[in-house]
Scaffold this motif. Sequence first.
Motif, PDB file in Angstrom:
ATOM      1  N   MET A   1      -5.957   1.390  -1.559  1.00 41.54           N
ATOM      2  CA  MET A   1      -5.506   0.034  -1.208  1.00 41.54           C
ATOM      3  C   MET A   1      -5.736  -0.259   0.275  1.00 41.54           C
ATOM      4  O   MET A   1      -6.109  -1.368   0.645  1.00 41.54           O
ATOM      5  CB  MET A   1      -4.034  -0.148  -1.594  1.00 41.54           C
ATOM      6  CG  MET A   1      -3.816  -0.188  -3.113  1.00 41.54           C
ATOM      7  SD  MET A   1      -2.093  -0.419  -3.568  1.00 41.54           S
ATOM      8  CE  MET A   1      -1.916  -2.159  -3.309  1.00 41.54           C
ATOM      9  N   GLU A   2      -5.508   0.737   1.113  1.00 44.65           N
ATOM     10  CA  GLU A   2      -5.743   0.561   2.543  1.00 44.65           C
ATOM     11  C   GLU A   2      -7.230   0.331   2.822  1.00 44.65           C
ATOM     12  O   GLU A   2      -7.592  -0.494   3.664  1.00 44.65           O
ATOM     13  CB  GLU A   2      -5.220   1.766   3.317  1.00 44.65           C
ATOM     14  CG  GLU A   2      -3.705   1.855   3.324  1.00 44.65           C
ATOM     15  CD  GLU A   2      -3.190   3.135   3.958  1.00 44.65           C
ATOM     16  OE1 GLU A   2      -4.016   3.972   4.402  1.00 44.65           O
ATOM     17  OE2 GLU A   2      -1.959   3.285   4.021  1.00 44.65           O
TER      18      GLU A   2
ATOM     19  N   HIS B   1      -1.130   4.410  -0.170  1.00 44.33           N
ATOM     20  CA  HIS B   1      -2.246   4.469  -1.110  1.00 44.33           C
ATOM     21  C   HIS B   1      -3.541   4.224  -0.330  1.00 44.33           C
ATOM     22  O   HIS B   1      -3.786   3.133   0.174  1.00 44.33           O
ATOM     23  CB  HIS B   1      -2.100   3.406  -2.218  1.00 44.33           C
ATOM     24  CG  HIS B   1      -1.003   3.700  -3.175  1.00 44.33           C
ATOM     25  ND1 HIS B   1       0.272   3.226  -2.998  1.00 44.33           N
ATOM     26  CD2 HIS B   1      -1.000   4.444  -4.311  1.00 44.33           C
ATOM     27  CE1 HIS B   1       1.024   3.646  -3.990  1.00 44.33           C
ATOM     28  NE2 HIS B   1       0.273   4.397  -4.813  1.00 44.33           N
TER      29      HIS B   1
ATOM     30  N   ALA C   1       0.822  -1.213   0.000  1.00 46.93           N
ATOM     31  CA  ALA C   1       0.000   0.000   0.000  1.00 46.93           C
ATOM     32  C   ALA C   1       0.858   1.266   0.000  1.00 46.93           C
ATOM     33  O   ALA C   1       0.615   2.183  -0.780  1.00 46.93           O
ATOM     34  CB  ALA C   1      -0.954   0.015   1.182  1.00 46.93           C
TER      35      ALA C   1
END
Length: 131
Positions: free
Chosen positions: A38-39, A35, A32
Amino acid sequence: EFRLRAARLRYDRAAQLIDRASDAITAIIGHAHGHIAMERAARALGQAQSRLLAMASQFNRALQQVDRQRVTLGTTGITSTDVKRWLQTLRQPAALLDTAFAMPVGLCALAPHELLDVTEAEFERDRPTQG
């Protein structure tokens, strides 16, 4: 019970996905690097995984309750579930009644002296002692 067992099979398949989700969460978090999307995806996977694990405990409790209600017929090892499965395989379960009515049950009668012995024993057992 049968619906619970079928649902349990589906859950077992979902449990395999839970294991894969753990690997995916680990990979997403590892890559991640700030990002946010994505998290969020990792967090959503974790929450879905948590809900599935909660459902697993509900399934287990329901199945345990069903197991406690199951009746074993004598020492045969045959359970009420076995009888239900067998009855469901019959094409015409009503035909069982025809043979049942064809062979009436005979009554067993006790001899009068046996009835007196049992009655007397019960009477003596329940009689208060005089002191």
